[in-house]
Design an enzyme around this catalytic site. Structure first.
Site, PDB file in Angstrom:
ATOM      1  N   ASN A  81       0.817  -1.279   0.052  1.00  0.00           N
ATOM      2  CA  ASN A  81       0.045   0.150  -0.092  1.00  0.00           C
ATOM      3  C   ASN A  81       0.818   1.325   0.021  1.00  0.00           C
ATOM      4  OD1 ASN A  81       0.714   0.791   2.819  1.00  0.00           O
ATOM      5  ND2 ASN A  81      -0.878  -0.791   3.427  1.00  0.00           N
ATOM      6  N   ASP A 120      -5.731  -8.666   1.093  1.00  0.00           N
ATOM      7  CA  ASP A 120      -5.866 -10.098   0.839  1.00  0.00           C
ATOM      8  C   ASP A 120      -6.718 -10.250  -0.596  1.00  0.00           C
ATOM      9  OD1 ASP A 120      -4.563 -10.664   2.951  1.00  0.00           O
ATOM     10  OD2 ASP A 120      -6.219 -11.034   4.443  1.00  0.00           O
ATOM     11  N   GLU A 138       3.152   1.704   2.844  1.00  0.00           N
ATOM     12  CA  GLU A 138       4.433   0.751   2.915  1.00  0.00           C
ATOM     13  C   GLU A 138       5.213   1.214   2.189  1.00  0.00           C
ATOM     14  OE1 GLU A 138       2.071  -3.303   4.360  1.00  0.00           O
ATOM     15  OE2 GLU A 138       1.968  -2.627   2.309  1.00  0.00           O
TER      16      GLU A 138
END
Length: 283
Positions: free
Chosen positions: A161, A231, A164
């Site tokens: 993301n 996920d 990150e």
């Protein structure tokens, strides 16, 4: 004071990726560890109920199964408390996982790594896995944790993301120009073919090593709960690419899937029927 009126148990971590893969019509072989406890046995039962092969799930008696408990009141999470050990898994468990990967690799279309930084993914594991996957011509897609960035060098696709990505490159990653700069730096550092940076309400951005850049606007009408969004993205990407879809189209479908997922409360899955309806009728 919270008056408990209902309880649900759902698969989390890498097992939630499997749940999403199955929900959109794919099949997966999962490998990892659980503890010698009630929660670990429950996970194995739930995976079997999904039709997933559990031969690659190993019991590590030195650690408990990770259990996350969320207290939700009036659709708002009040607190989450975790029971877990994050130390590296034992050498024995790591060798069992690598052996399972050796047994599985010829049967699969690609490899998904869902890294939750709980001690399973390490340089010792990926240095055994990556040459094996590439020997058989399998793509590796990683949903990363920045603390393990050095473990992913050589993966084909990384899906951090924007927070990150910013942590990895040490500057803020918000605007398109910053996203593109961060993407190119990470592509070079990790020797990857592409990086997909998810950006919350701004959608996601795909940057490839051939120089292509695609900024994909979000499909979410309303952000309800981002739990498990990564996920949903990696599982939809994996199934789409395994079916032969090109990378950009797979990212478009993953973006749509993520938009459906974050409009739900808690760790949830997006079904094949929901995706089909959204594609046909718009969303």
């Amino acid at each position: 004071v919270v008056n408990v009126t209902d309880e649900t148990q759902v698969l989390g971590g890498a097992a939630n990726v499997i749940n999403n893969v199955v929900s959109v019509g794919g099949h997966a072989l999962l490998t990892g560890v659980v503890g010698q406890d009630r929660v670990g046995r429950k996970i194995i039962r739930m995976l079997k109920e999904l039709g997933s092969n559990t031969d690659g799930i190993f019991i590590d008696e030195s650690r408990p199964t990770t259990l996350k408990t969320r207290i939700v009141a009036q659709a708002q999470q009040v607190v989450r408390f975790d029971r877990e050990v994050r130390k590296p898994i034992s050498e024995k468990s790591r060798n069992l996982i690598i052996k399972a990967l050796q047994d599985f690799i010829s049967e699969v279309d690609l490899v998904l790594i869902s890294d939750y930084a709980k001690g399973v993914v390490s340089i010792e594991l990926t240095s055994g896995l990556f040459p094996l996957a590439h020997k058989y011509g399998k793509w590796i897609i990683v949903d990363p944790k920045i603390s393990n960035l050095h473990c992913y060098r050589g993966a084909e696709l990384i899906t951090p993301n924007h927070i990150e990505a910013g942590q990895a490159v040490r500057f803020e990653v918000e605007e398109d120009e910053e996203v593109e700069r961060a993407g190119r730096l990470l592509l070079k550092e990790l020797e990857a073919k592409a990086i997909l940076i998810t950006r919350g309400e701004r959608g996601m951005s795909l940057i490839t090593n051939s120089g292509d850049v695609h900024h994909i606007p979000t499909q979410a009408r309303e952000v309800y709960d981002v739990t498990g969004a990564g996920d949903t993205v990696i599982s939809t990407l994996g199934v789409s690419l395994a079916c032969g879809m090109d990378l950009y189209s797979a990212c478009l479908l993953a973006n749509l899937s993520a938009g459906l997922g974050i409009a739900k409360l808690g760790t949830s899955v997006v079904s094949r029927e929901e995706l089909k309806d959204a594609l046909i009728n718009g969303w």
